[in-house]
Design a protein around this motif. Structure first.
Motif, PDB file in Angstrom:
ATOM      1  N   ASP A 152       0.823  -1.199   0.000  1.00  0.00           N
ATOM      2  CA  ASP A 152       0.000   0.000   0.000  1.00  0.00           C
ATOM      3  C   ASP A 152       0.864   1.259   0.000  1.00  0.00           C
ATOM      4  OD1 ASP A 152      -2.480   1.348   0.091  1.00  0.00           O
ATOM      5  OD2 ASP A 152      -2.344   1.567   2.265  1.00  0.00           O
ATOM      6  N   GLN A 153       2.017   1.196   0.641  1.00  0.00           N
ATOM      7  CA  GLN A 153       2.915   2.343   0.693  1.00  0.00           C
ATOM      8  C   GLN A 153       3.701   2.514  -0.606  1.00  0.00           C
ATOM      9  OE1 GLN A 153       5.355   1.652   4.145  1.00  0.00           O
ATOM     10  NE2 GLN A 153       3.619   1.625   5.555  1.00  0.00           N
ATOM     11  N   GLN A 154       4.110   1.407  -1.195  1.00  0.00           N
ATOM     12  CA  GLN A 154       4.977   1.463  -2.365  1.00  0.00           C
ATOM     13  C   GLN A 154       4.223   1.388  -3.688  1.00  0.00           C
ATOM     14  OE1 GLN A 154       8.412  -1.158  -2.150  1.00  0.00           O
ATOM     15  NE2 GLN A 154       8.255  -1.255   0.076  1.00  0.00           N
ATOM     16  N   GLY A 155       2.977   0.923  -3.649  1.00  0.00           N
ATOM     17  CA  GLY A 155       2.227   0.770  -4.886  1.00  0.00           C
ATOM     18  C   GLY A 155       2.667  -0.406  -5.717  1.00  0.00           C
ATOM     19  N   LEU A 156       3.331  -1.387  -5.089  1.00  0.00           N
ATOM     20  CA  LEU A 156       3.826  -2.576  -5.778  1.00  0.00           C
ATOM     21  C   LEU A 156       3.332  -3.819  -5.048  1.00  0.00           C
ATOM     22  CD1 LEU A 156       7.534  -1.540  -6.467  1.00  0.00           C
ATOM     23  CD2 LEU A 156       5.693  -1.718  -8.155  1.00  0.00           C
ATOM     24  N   PRO A 157       3.063  -4.907  -5.767  1.00  0.00           N
ATOM     25  CA  PRO A 157       2.583  -6.128  -5.108  1.00  0.00           C
ATOM     26  C   PRO A 157       3.720  -6.968  -4.545  1.00  0.00           C
ATOM     27  CG  PRO A 157       2.680  -6.474  -7.471  1.00  0.00           C
ATOM     28  CD  PRO A 157       3.084  -5.025  -7.231  1.00  0.00           C
ATOM     29  N   PHE A 158       3.412  -7.734  -3.514  1.00  0.00           N
ATOM     30  CA  PHE A 158       4.334  -8.713  -2.947  1.00  0.00           C
ATOM     31  C   PHE A 158       5.655  -8.079  -2.532  1.00  0.00           C
ATOM     32  CE2 PHE A 158       1.571 -11.336  -5.699  1.00  0.00           C
ATOM     33  CZ  PHE A 158       1.120 -12.256  -4.778  1.00  0.00           C
ATOM     34  N   THR A 159       5.593  -7.136  -1.598  1.00  0.00           N
ATOM     35  CA  THR A 159       6.795  -6.565  -1.010  1.00  0.00           C
ATOM     36  C   THR A 159       6.959  -7.148   0.402  1.00  0.00           C
ATOM     37  OG1 THR A 159       5.553  -4.654  -0.172  1.00  0.00           O
ATOM     38  CG2 THR A 159       6.572  -4.441  -2.339  1.00  0.00           C
ATOM     39  N   GLY A 160       7.988  -6.736   1.096  1.00  0.00           N
ATOM     40  CA  GLY A 160       8.210  -7.217   2.446  1.00  0.00           C
ATOM     41  C   GLY A 160       8.590  -8.683   2.493  1.00  0.00           C
ATOM     42  N   PRO A 161       8.485  -9.337   3.658  1.00  0.00           N
ATOM     43  CA  PRO A 161       8.866 -10.751   3.794  1.00  0.00           C
ATOM     44  C   PRO A 161       8.098 -11.670   2.852  1.00  0.00           C
ATOM     45  CG  PRO A 161       8.550  -9.743   5.956  1.00  0.00           C
ATOM     46  CD  PRO A 161       8.061  -8.743   4.949  1.00  0.00           C
ATOM     47  N   GLU A 162       6.820 -11.348   2.610  1.00  0.00           N
ATOM     48  CA  GLU A 162       6.028 -12.173   1.691  1.00  0.00           C
ATOM     49  C   GLU A 162       6.621 -12.129   0.285  1.00  0.00           C
ATOM     50  OE1 GLU A 162       3.360 -10.910   5.035  1.00  0.00           O
ATOM     51  OE2 GLU A 162       4.833  -9.921   3.748  1.00  0.00           O
ATOM     52  N   GLY A 163       7.101 -10.969  -0.117  1.00  0.00           N
ATOM     53  CA  GLY A 163       7.711 -10.851  -1.434  1.00  0.00           C
ATOM     54  C   GLY A 163       9.009 -11.618  -1.545  1.00  0.00           C
ATOM     55  N   VAL A 164       9.800 -11.614  -0.468  1.00  0.00           N
ATOM     56  CA  VAL A 164      11.049 -12.386  -0.456  1.00  0.00           C
ATOM     57  C   VAL A 164      10.747 -13.871  -0.621  1.00  0.00           C
ATOM     58  CG1 VAL A 164      13.046 -13.050   0.928  1.00  0.00           C
ATOM     59  CG2 VAL A 164      12.284 -10.670   0.912  1.00  0.00           C
ATOM     60  N   LEU A 165       9.758 -14.356   0.116  1.00  0.00           N
ATOM     61  CA  LEU A 165       9.383 -15.767   0.011  1.00  0.00           C
ATOM     62  C   LEU A 165       8.886 -16.085  -1.392  1.00  0.00           C
ATOM     63  CD1 LEU A 165       8.847 -18.575   1.113  1.00  0.00           C
ATOM     64  CD2 LEU A 165       6.654 -17.742   2.021  1.00  0.00           C
ATOM     65  N   LEU A 166       8.019 -15.241  -1.945  1.00  0.00           N
ATOM     66  CA  LEU A 166       7.508 -15.498  -3.287  1.00  0.00           C
ATOM     67  C   LEU A 166       8.639 -15.520  -4.308  1.00  0.00           C
ATOM     68  CD1 LEU A 166       5.256 -15.875  -5.354  1.00  0.00           C
ATOM     69  CD2 LEU A 166       5.020 -13.381  -5.438  1.00  0.00           C
ATOM     70  N   ASP A 167       9.564 -14.580  -4.210  1.00  0.00           N
ATOM     71  CA  ASP A 167      10.680 -14.554  -5.152  1.00  0.00           C
ATOM     72  C   ASP A 167      11.478 -15.851  -5.097  1.00  0.00           C
ATOM     73  OD1 ASP A 167      10.074 -12.044  -6.143  1.00  0.00           O
ATOM     74  OD2 ASP A 167      11.428 -10.984  -4.791  1.00  0.00           O
ATOM     75  N   ASN A 168      11.712 -16.368  -3.890  1.00  0.00           N
ATOM     76  CA  ASN A 168      12.443 -17.626  -3.752  1.00  0.00           C
ATOM     77  C   ASN A 168      11.642 -18.806  -4.298  1.00  0.00           C
ATOM     78  OD1 ASN A 168      14.790 -16.569  -2.590  1.00  0.00           O
ATOM     79  ND2 ASN A 168      13.916 -16.621  -0.535  1.00  0.00           N
ATOM     80  N   MET A 169      10.333 -18.781  -4.103  1.00  0.00           N
ATOM     81  CA  MET A 169       9.483 -19.829  -4.651  1.00  0.00           C
ATOM     82  C   MET A 169       9.568 -19.850  -6.172  1.00  0.00           C
ATOM     83  SD  MET A 169       6.111 -19.300  -2.217  1.00  0.00           S
ATOM     84  CE  MET A 169       5.103 -20.480  -3.100  1.00  0.00           C
ATOM     85  N   LEU A 170       9.455 -18.677  -6.777  1.00  0.00           N
ATOM     86  CA  LEU A 170       9.484 -18.601  -8.240  1.00  0.00           C
ATOM     87  C   LEU A 170      10.857 -18.983  -8.782  1.00  0.00           C
ATOM     88  CD1 LEU A 170       7.435 -15.311  -8.824  1.00  0.00           C
ATOM     89  CD2 LEU A 170       6.657 -17.675  -9.122  1.00  0.00           C
ATOM     90  N   LYS A 171      11.907 -18.494  -8.119  1.00  0.00           N
ATOM     91  CA  LYS A 171      13.259 -18.810  -8.586  1.00  0.00           C
ATOM     92  C   LYS A 171      13.525 -20.307  -8.565  1.00  0.00           C
ATOM     93  CE  LYS A 171      15.367 -14.417  -7.151  1.00  0.00           C
ATOM     94  NZ  LYS A 171      16.280 -13.770  -6.158  1.00  0.00           N
ATOM     95  N   ALA A 172      12.899 -21.021  -7.645  1.00  0.00           N
ATOM     96  CA  ALA A 172      13.099 -22.461  -7.541  1.00  0.00           C
ATOM     97  C   ALA A 172      12.625 -23.199  -8.782  1.00  0.00           C
ATOM     98  CB  ALA A 172      12.389 -23.005  -6.302  1.00  0.00           C
ATOM     99  N   VAL A 173      11.727 -22.589  -9.563  1.00  0.00           N
ATOM    100  CA  VAL A 173      11.271 -23.209 -10.817  1.00  0.00           C
ATOM    101  C   VAL A 173      11.692 -22.377 -12.020  1.00  0.00           C
ATOM    102  CG1 VAL A 173       9.367 -24.516  -9.828  1.00  0.00           C
ATOM    103  CG2 VAL A 173       8.983 -22.135 -10.495  1.00  0.00           C
ATOM    104  N   GLY A 174      12.710 -21.526 -11.842  1.00  0.00           N
ATOM    105  CA  GLY A 174      13.257 -20.782 -12.971  1.00  0.00           C
ATOM    106  C   GLY A 174      12.437 -19.597 -13.411  1.00  0.00           C
ATOM    107  N   VAL A 175      11.658 -19.024 -12.499  1.00  0.00           N
ATOM    108  CA  VAL A 175      10.780 -17.901 -12.825  1.00  0.00           C
ATOM    109  C   VAL A 175      11.111 -16.748 -11.883  1.00  0.00           C
ATOM    110  CG1 VAL A 175       8.378 -17.109 -13.029  1.00  0.00           C
ATOM    111  CG2 VAL A 175       8.965 -19.485 -13.552  1.00  0.00           C
ATOM    112  N   ARG A 176      10.962 -15.530 -12.341  1.00  0.00           N
ATOM    113  CA  ARG A 176      11.143 -14.382 -11.462  1.00  0.00           C
ATOM    114  C   ARG A 176      10.227 -13.256 -11.900  1.00  0.00           C
ATOM    115  NH1 ARG A 176      16.822 -11.457 -13.005  1.00  0.00           N
ATOM    116  NH2 ARG A 176      16.349 -11.033 -15.163  1.00  0.00           N
ATOM    117  N   ARG A 177      10.008 -12.315 -10.990  1.00  0.00           N
ATOM    118  CA  ARG A 177       9.094 -11.216 -11.291  1.00  0.00           C
ATOM    119  C   ARG A 177       9.636 -10.367 -12.435  1.00  0.00           C
ATOM    120  NH1 ARG A 177       7.725  -7.816  -6.349  1.00  0.00           N
ATOM    121  NH2 ARG A 177       8.083  -9.706  -5.145  1.00  0.00           N
ATOM    122  N   GLN A 178       8.728  -9.814 -13.183  1.00  0.00           N
ATOM    123  CA  GLN A 178       9.040  -9.056 -14.383  1.00  0.00           C
ATOM    124  C   GLN A 178       9.870  -7.816 -14.070  1.00  0.00           C
ATOM    125  OE1 GLN A 178       5.555  -7.522 -16.418  1.00  0.00           O
ATOM    126  NE2 GLN A 178       5.933  -8.899 -18.103  1.00  0.00           N
TER     127      GLN A 178
END
Length: 279
Positions: free
Chosen positions: A134-160
């Motif tokens: 809500d502060q940054q205007g971007l989705p999946f920030t903070g600890p949740e974003g770190v976890l999501l990034d690691n999840m995606l990287k595990a299958v060769g995917v990353r945020r745009q």
């Protein structure tokens, strides 16, 4: 003969899974002892077969019609801008930023539009904007974003929008957004009318991004895309459909941080999404 359903892990993916907190078994490498005992965990190392997509009972094309429903009493509102279904990225982003079609517009700091604006093989849809979002205007920030990034990287995917590391092959990219564009006050659950308003924007985002697979993370993302309130356990493991795009459902990172035991299930969901995207 190799198993076509097997998802082999390289060293990078093993490291990313360790960051997720998921331990999986894999065969010993040339540097490992053949006599080593496998680690017994509930996590999956094989991709499930890809089921036939299940279409939601309600048509996704009705999103804009649903968005005209009345907002809670006493709250001034306006209908969605005309022509949302034909807008380009810039026009759609401007419409989201100026939106006053439901009660959430009065309390938001910054509408959470999405991470970048271009086509992507994967589309990840979360529930509500987090406080940091809500502060940054971007989705999946903070600890949740770190976890999501690691999840995606595990299958060769990353945020745009992230540049590849030097000497590293380009990653498959994911377009990230939220089902609800404005954070509800105090993080309360969104009303059905609020979900319906944002469904019109989400529908157009899907049409513009043209993903090969949508990963729906959380019950409100699932409700917006599939029109379903079924429990997660009944929806996981099946390929659903939204506007002709396959949808795989899984837990939101917030839930995974709260209940780490579900990370093994989320890993299985990621592998299913990977199989769908590669099909």
């Amino acid at each position: 003969m190799s198993d076509p359903t097997r998802f082999d892990l390289d060293d990078r993916q093993r490291a990313m899974l360790a960051e997720m907190g998921v331990r999986v078994w894999w065969p010993p490498t040339a540097h490992e002892s053949v006599q080593a005992e496998p680690v017994q965990t509930p996590a999956m190392t094989q991709a499930p077969s890809v089921p036939r997509p299940q279409r939601p009972a309600a048509s996704a094309t009705s999103s804009e019609q649903k968005a005209t429903a009345a907002t809670p009493s006493g709250v001034a509102s306006k209908p969605l801008p005309e022509g949302v279904s034909n807008m380009d990225w810039d026009s759609l982003q401007a419409a989201v930023k100026a939106c006053q079609s439901c009660a959430l517009s009065a309390a938001r700091q910054t509408p959470v539009w999405g991470a970048a604006a271009a086509q992507a093989d994967w589309m990840v849809v979360g529930d509500l904007p987090l406080p940091e979002d809500d502060q940054q205007g971007l989705p999946f920030t903070g600890p949740e974003g770190v976890l999501l990034d690691n999840m995606l990287k595990a299958v060769g995917v990353r945020r745009q929008g992230l540049p590849p590391a030097q000497g590293q092959a380009p990653w498959v990219e994911a377009y990230l957004t939220c089902a609800v564009k404005c954070r509800p006050p105090a993080g309360r659950n969104p009303e059905a009318t609020e979900l319906a308003v944002c469904a019109g924007y989400l529908s157009r985002q899907v049409a513009l991004a043209q993903p090969k697979v949508i990963l729906a993370m959380g019950r409100f993302a699932i409700q917006s895309l599939l029109g379903s309130t079924e429990p997660m356990g009944k929806l996981r493991g099946t390929v659903h459909d939204f506007q002709g795009v396959p949808v795989v459902v899984t837990y939101h990172p917030t839930n995974l941080l709260r209940t780490p035991a579900d990370k093994a299930k989320a890993w299985a969901d990621l592998v299913l999404a990977l199989k769908v995207a590669q099909a």
